[in-house]
Design an enzyme around this catalytic site. Sequence first.
Site, PDB file in Angstrom:
ATOM      1  N   HIS A 184       0.832  -1.208   0.000  1.00  0.00           N
ATOM      2  CA  HIS A 184       0.000   0.000   0.000  1.00  0.00           C
ATOM      3  C   HIS A 184       0.868   1.259   0.000  1.00  0.00           C
ATOM      4  O   HIS A 184       0.432   2.321   0.444  1.00  0.00           O
ATOM      5  CB  HIS A 184      -0.957   0.023   1.199  1.00  0.00           C
ATOM      6  CG  HIS A 184      -1.766  -1.218   1.346  1.00  0.00           C
ATOM      7  ND1 HIS A 184      -2.922  -1.450   0.617  1.00  0.00           N
ATOM      8  CD2 HIS A 184      -1.563  -2.328   2.113  1.00  0.00           C
ATOM      9  CE1 HIS A 184      -3.404  -2.642   0.948  1.00  0.00           C
ATOM     10  NE2 HIS A 184      -2.601  -3.193   1.841  1.00  0.00           N
ATOM     11  N   SER A 309      16.802  16.322 -19.675  1.00  0.00           N
ATOM     12  CA  SER A 309      15.782  17.361 -19.707  1.00  0.00           C
ATOM     13  C   SER A 309      16.299  18.508 -20.574  1.00  0.00           C
ATOM     14  O   SER A 309      17.496  18.800 -20.586  1.00  0.00           O
ATOM     15  CB  SER A 309      15.482  17.864 -18.285  1.00  0.00           C
ATOM     16  OG  SER A 309      14.740  19.079 -18.320  1.00  0.00           O
TER      17      SER A 309
END
Length: 475
Positions: A184, A309
């Site tokens: 989770h 980038s």
Amino acid sequence: KSRNKSIFMTLSHSSPSPSLSAVSPLDGRYAEQTRALSTYFSECALIKFRVQVEVEWLMALANTPTIHEVRGFSVDESTLLQALVSQFDETDAARVKEIEATTKHDVKAVEYWIKEKLQGTSLVDVQEWVHFACTSEDINNLAYALMLRGGITQVWLPQARKVLSSVAALAREHRAVPMLARTHGQPASPTTVGKELAVFVARWQRQLQQIETLEYLGKINGAVGNWNAHTAAYPEVDWPLFTRVFVEEALGLSYNPLTTQIEAHDYIAELCHALARFNSITIDFDRDVWSYISLGYFRQKVVAGEVGSSTMPHKVNPINFENSEANSELANSQLEHLARKLPISRMQRDLTDSSTLRNLGVAIGHSYLSLSSMLRGLGQLTIDEKALANDLDQNWEVLGEAVQTVMRKHGLPNPYEQLKELTRGAKLDGPQMRRFIESLNLPHDDRQRLLQMTPATYTGQAASLVNDVLREIGL
């Protein structure tokens, strides 16, 4: 407005390279990476497989004693026929397409091309036996089966095997490297890097076993599957037996004895579903590795000249795993459609499968591209053991499971509740956990074992599991 129109006209009337003018990225941006598949899934390849089926059928008729009207072929004549297949190239395919422009029928164009090639040879007298008693689907279903078998076994499967070998090697190398698990998204009982990687290897392997054992079915039984024309011409021939031998021995496919005009494509649906399951596991893997990179567990090697980038020079993005995920998702959207649609055909046949089948290479191409992207990513992946160790040392509360389980063993009161009160939503360090253990009324040996335990050593049998599983599946 006029400037945009001018640019558009320039693009429209220029002659760019085929990869720059391709509509599909598989034939454009990724053409070099998917080139191996064009041997099996291009238009040229499909035409060549049709030629192969037509030639093999003609030779089978000639080798049947009960069909006296087709004479036997000499060694040179057989060689000439086989060369129509072995030497088939894009020039030949272009000629077939020229014929198709007139016939408006792709399989009939192949028949006419073969007859054209027999003109001026000693085989001109048997040219009307080309495509004898066949419907176009007799040729097509066999051609697609040969296409799929070749593309999967010769191109896709070897690439998938490389992925399994690469991940298995990482799993074995890092089988004992402890890692904080997350269920989770929250800190959970520790595991090891190798064991978590080995889980994917075992899952992929199960799907590959099914893909490797799938049958590629074929039929050649006429217009509605009853050998109507065959029986009208030669009632004395055992056509079910004859065509079974042809499909199994001449082409190496599995025989489907009962069909309508078309082979039902159920086996293609089975293949698509199996590939989709493999791809789904790939998506799961890509997302997990992406998450581990984000957490700093895995790092990517810096490649000189690469840019992460356009504005942030520090970045090394997990683009290979993102590309792999995207292409597996694209593949699955197509594979799932193919699996749903192809087994459905109105009555004895409709033509909706024709356009659909032409996209098999697209679906498999995206899956193949996904594997290639993942392999590049795996080649740049390293494990940051320091980051893994730091994360474990920040989460001593995960030992709560071990402590409450040993407390249960010795009948201490409310073990789960005590540990819940101590650890739930809290961050514990080593001294805090050890003080709690020392306060427990436990036998000396069990208390000492718990006191010596750390999150990094609380990995159960993870390391040995890797060795056992990889040995069992032969990796």
